[in-house]
Design an enzyme around this catalytic site. Structure first.
Site, PDB file in Angstrom:
ATOM      1  N   THR A  12       0.785  -1.140   0.032  1.00  0.00           N
ATOM      2  CA  THR A  12       0.073  -0.128   0.094  1.00  0.00           C
ATOM      3  C   THR A  12       0.887   1.038  -0.280  1.00  0.00           C
ATOM      4  O   THR A  12       1.972   1.176   0.615  1.00  0.00           O
ATOM      5  CB  THR A  12      -1.096   0.032   1.152  1.00  0.00           C
ATOM      6  OG1 THR A  12      -1.689   1.365   1.475  1.00  0.00           O
ATOM      7  CG2 THR A  12      -0.052  -0.101   2.603  1.00  0.00           C
ATOM      8  N   TYR A  37      -1.799   0.335  10.194  1.00  0.00           N
ATOM      9  CA  TYR A  37      -2.091  -0.541   8.859  1.00  0.00           C
ATOM     10  C   TYR A  37      -0.756  -0.274   8.075  1.00  0.00           C
ATOM     11  O   TYR A  37      -0.274  -1.368   7.423  1.00  0.00           O
ATOM     12  CB  TYR A  37      -3.291   0.191   8.105  1.00  0.00           C
ATOM     13  CG  TYR A  37      -3.274  -0.274   6.689  1.00  0.00           C
ATOM     14  CD1 TYR A  37      -3.541  -1.713   6.519  1.00  0.00           C
ATOM     15  CD2 TYR A  37      -3.207   0.440   5.716  1.00  0.00           C
ATOM     16  CE1 TYR A  37      -3.563  -2.182   4.777  1.00  0.00           C
ATOM     17  CE2 TYR A  37      -3.561   0.301   4.167  1.00  0.00           C
ATOM     18  CZ  TYR A  37      -3.640  -1.068   4.137  1.00  0.00           C
ATOM     19  OH  TYR A  37      -3.637  -1.691   2.750  1.00  0.00           O
TER      20      TYR A  37
END
Ligand code: UDP
Length: 333
Positions: free
Chosen positions: A118, A142
Site C-alpha cells: 500500500t 495499517y
C-alpha cells in the site's frame, strides 16, 4: 496454465484479480476466511477453500493438493482508521499470518509471490508524486503492518541472493494507491459493510443509504484544504497483478512497484465528480481531521509502466465514480 493461489479472493481486489486470472486462462484456488469477504463474489470457476492464510497446515496441504506454483496474497485488514483503534488485530492478521504464509510458501518451493502492499507505507511524503525509492515511514498501524511484511520479503530475497537460503522464491510487492470503482460490465464491485472509503461513501450518499458525507479535515496545506489521493480503477489494479506474475514467470527479479495513475484528486473534487455523474446534490459537512491521514499522495508510476509494461485502461475519475455508483445501485436493489 499454472494454478494460482489467491488469498483473500472473496474480497474486493482479490475477486477482481481472480476473475481476470480465470479470463486469462489461469486456474485459481481461493483461500479466504470470509471475515470481510463474501462468497457471492468468488468466481464460479475458482476452487474455494474457507480458511486462514496463517494456518500453515491448511496452506501446505492445499499447495500440494492443487499443484500451486504461484501465490497472490491479498488477505489482510486494510482500513487505516480501524488499524488506529485495533493495532494488535492488524499485526496478528497482516504480519503474523503473512509470515506464516511466506514460511509455508518457502517450504513448498513456491516460485512466485505477489504481495498486496500500500502507499500507506510511505507516510508523510515530501515528494509528489512519490517513487519507490523514497524510504518507508508509515504513520498508521495499517501502513506499518504492510511495511514489516515488505521488509520480511526483502530480507528473504537478500538471503536467497546471498546463498543463505536455497530457493527459487521471488516476489513482487505492489503498493496500491486508492482503489475504487467496479468492473464496467457490472459483474463485480466492492461489497463491504460499514465502508469508510470515500468513493463508496459518496455512492451510498447518492442512494440515500447515508444522510451525508463528512469531509475529514479542511485545513490541510492543499489547494482546497482537503486531502489529495491517487484513485486507481480496480480493474487496472487487477491487471497489474497479472502483469507482475507474467514478469516473474519470464525471469524478472524481485521488486516493488507503485500502482496508481500519477495524479491526485482532493476530497472536495471527488464529491463534485460524484455529484456530477449522479446528478444528486447530497449533503456534505466539514469535520475534523482523521488520524493516520497524510495530506497528499500520488504514485510515480514510471517503474511499473516500464518494467511490467502496465498499461492502464480506466484512468478516468468520472468512469471510476460512475462504475462505483452503478455497482452500489445494483447491490442495493
Ligand atoms: N474521507 C473523507 N470522508 C469520508 C471518507 C474519507 O473526507 O467519509 C477522506 C479521508 O480522510 C482521506 C480520503 O478521503 O483523506 C481518502 O480516504 P479513504 O478512506 O477513501 O482511503 P485511504 O486514503 O484512507 O486509504
Amino acid at each position: 496454465m499454472k494454478t494460482v493461489l489467491v488469498t483473500g479472493g472473496a474480497g474486493y481486489i482479490g475477486s477482481h484479480t481472480a476473475c481476470k486470472l480465470i479470463e486469462n486462462g489461469h486456474q485459481v484456488v481461493i483461500l479466504d476466511n470470509l471475515s470481510t469477504g463474501f462468497k457471492s463474489v468468488v468466481p464460479k470457476d475458482a476452487v474455494f477453500i474457507e480458511g486462514d492464510v496463517g494456518d500453515s497446515d491448511t496452506v501446505t496441504q492445499l499447495i500440494e493438493t492443487h499443484g500451486i506454483e504461484d501465490i497472490v496474497h491479498f488477505a489482510a485488514h486494510l482500513l487505516v482508521p480501524e488499524s488506529v483503534a485495533q493495532p494488535n488485530r492488524y499485526y496478528k492478521n497482516n504480519v503474523v499470518a503473512s509470515q506464516n504464509l511466506i514460511n509455508a510458501a518457502l517450504a513448498a518451493n513456491i516460485k512466485h509471490f505477489i504481495f498486496s502492499s500500500t502507499c500507506a507505507v510511505y507516510g508523510m511524503v515530501k515528494t509528489f508524486p512519490v517513487d519507490e525509492n523514497v524510504s518507508m515511514q508509515p504513520i498508521s498501524p495499517y501502513g506499518r503492518t504492510k511495511c514489516v511484511t515488505e521488509w520480511s520479503l526483502q530480507d528473504t530475497n537478500t538471503a536467497i541472493q546471498s546463498g543463505y537460503i536455497e530457493s527459487d522464491f521471488k516476489y513482487v510487492a505492489l503498493r496500491y494507491f486508492n482503489v475504487a470503482g467496479a468492473r464496467p460490465d457490472g459483474k463485480l464491485g466492492q461489497v463491504t459493510e460499514n465502508t469508510t472509503h470515500l468513493i463508496k461513501v459518496c455512492a451510498e450518499a447518492v442512494l440515500g443509504v447515508r444522510d451525508q458525507v463528512t469531509i475529514f479535515g479542511t485545513d490541510y496545506a492543499t489547494a482546497d484544504g482537503t486531502c489529495i489521493r491517487d484513485y486507481i480503477h480496480v480493474d487496472d489494479l487487477a491487471q497489474a497483478h497479472l502483469d507482475a506474475l507474467d514478469y516473474l514467470q519470464k525471469g524478472g527479479s524481485s521488486d516493488v512497484f507503485n500502482c496508481g495513475y500519477g495524479h491526485g484528486y482532493s476530497v472536495r473534487e471527488i464529491i463534485d465528480v460524484m455529484k456530477k455523474v449522479s446528478g444528486v446534490d447530497f449533503k456534505v459537512i466539514e469535520g475534523q481531521r482523521r488520524d493516520g491521514d497524510p495530506p497528499a499522495i500520488a504514485a510515480d508510476n514510471s517503474k511499473i509502466k516500464t518494467k511490467l509494461q502496465w498499461s492502464p485502461a480506466h484512468n478516468d475519475i468520472e468512469l471510476i465514480c460512475r462504475t462505483a455508483l452503478d455497482w452500489e445501485t445494483k447491490i442495493r436493489n
